[in-house]
Design an enzyme around this catalytic site. Sequence first.
Site, short mmCIF file in Angstrom:
data_model
loop_
_atom_site.label_atom_id
_atom_site.label_comp_id
_atom_site.label_asym_id
_atom_site.label_seq_id
_atom_site.Cartn_x
_atom_site.Cartn_y
_atom_site.Cartn_z
N GLU A 6 -16.21 34.25 13.83
CA GLU A 6 -15.67 33.50 12.71
C GLU A 6 -14.42 32.73 13.14
OE1 GLU A 6 -13.69 34.53 8.31
OE2 GLU A 6 -13.79 36.03 9.90
N CYS A 36 -17.62 37.38 8.10
CA CYS A 36 -16.55 38.35 7.87
C CYS A 36 -16.99 39.44 6.90
CB CYS A 36 -15.29 37.64 7.38
SG CYS A 36 -13.81 38.68 7.37
N LYS A 86 -19.26 30.04 3.74
CA LYS A 86 -19.07 31.41 3.26
C LYS A 86 -19.05 31.45 1.74
CE LYS A 86 -16.05 35.44 3.85
NZ LYS A 86 -14.76 35.92 4.39
#
Length: 541
Positions: free
Chosen positions: A295, A415, A362
Amino acid sequence: MTASNTPAPSSRIHEWLAARSTWQRRGIATAVGALATLGHAPFQLTLVFVAAITILVWLLDGVAERKNKLWSAFGVGFFFGLGHLTTGLYWVASAFNVDSGAWGPIWGIPATLGLAAGLSLFWAAGCALAMIFWTSDARRIPWFAVSIFASEWLRGHLFGGFPWLLPGYVWTPGEPVSQLASIFGIYGLTLLTLLVAATPAAIGDAGRSAGLRFAPIIVAALLVGMGWGWGAQRLDHALVELPGTQPIVRVTDSGLSQSEKWVARPDQEWRVLQRYLEASGPPEQSRASIVIWPEGAIPTLNFFMLENPDFMDAIGRGMGDRVLITGLTRREALVDRVAFYNSAAVIDGVSGVARLSQTYDKNRLVPFGEFIPLWSVVSRFNIAPLQRIGAGFDPGAPPTRLVVPEAPPAVVLICYEAIFPGMVPRGADRPGWIVSVTNDAWFGGGSGPYQHYAMARYRAIEEGLPMARAAAGGVSAIIDSYGREVSGTMRRGGFAEAQIPPALVETTLAHWGNILLGLLLALIAALRFFPRRIENKGLRA
């Protein structure tokens, strides 16, 4: 006479706890909550967690006869949660130390304590709920498990949810008992874990026959034994990949800490890129056809990676014809503003030319880390997200399948999306593997990265899908569809490389969803209201 109205004869442990003052009991609850943290990664001391839950039940026994028993149980649960979540989430303060000029420990410590205290309200509510139908016999045990399960489920869903340190995670992922997550999911395993962990409390029920006191723990041992046996059999029949049928993937890390990555230099992006290219290896010497970077692999100090042609050309030369999946920050011009996204991109290399294939933005963002809730109000206090990007990131759509050249379709989890069950598409949209990219350098050098890694592995078990995980400052590895590591893991620099393990057919959980969890919950809750006759000094309950 009902069992709930029959005072339980006091055992020595109950008498000792009853003799403690209110704040002494709260102190014990805090210490026991801290002890429960040892059940989680990297320690995985499951029996210690069992002992902690048993003592929590005894503490609740001590307040069951009080006039203000609901408030007393709320307090016991709150301080247990405070001890548990403070020691389990202490690493949150590390994120504030990355940018010490803006934040520093003066903010990190109270922020961590505030987060732990807020989340402890769920443990408090669970204990108060348990006290509503508390009994003096073993039937309080299933009701305790149901009550704490309900509060943990709410903690994982309300206000965006934060299902970190769920009780089900005390079983090491990839080992036999963890395989039950393929049927009931992590929440079902949490319910079963709470039930099993609370059963030793019945041993302290003085005045009951030995059979009544030890029967619950015998049943719990049988449940664990059957779960372990089923899981071991499942692992014995694990699929083995045939040579050459799946591509080889390499997950890499630059080895830089978060503060080192964000050093303000005009050539910093290029310096970090060089570290990743070295970890990825020369195209002519690499066995891997797919390389994965974590990430936000490249910092966004002087330019955005996808917008710089020279930078993309350098990636193309360094990657050759390999496919690169990387986390990055991207921006997009909207009608009234510029939106920023925490994204992942699939970059297909053809003859040394990097081509952007697909992106994923995300969906689940970290409050205060990636965006500030109620920004229009909070911005007046000059508070910025830890990512230091304006008002923070915008959320993208839920994860969907991404096409990866010469590999099965993949889904990317960025994440802490990997701690949420059910984010992987199912049915006709089910991918062939999971790509997890994360930046665990925010978590510091303690237990945080290992907790995150253990939770991510449970997504592989639940979905029956292999996972390739690239973690900056964390544990990077290739994981099979049973949650087991199939390659050497590494942390802080280097790479791990292996063939993508085979995907399984849809697991029971993936096919049926939470239907079996609902049935399990109803069954265990019903045990509290199951009438039974017991002999207790002439009284029949």
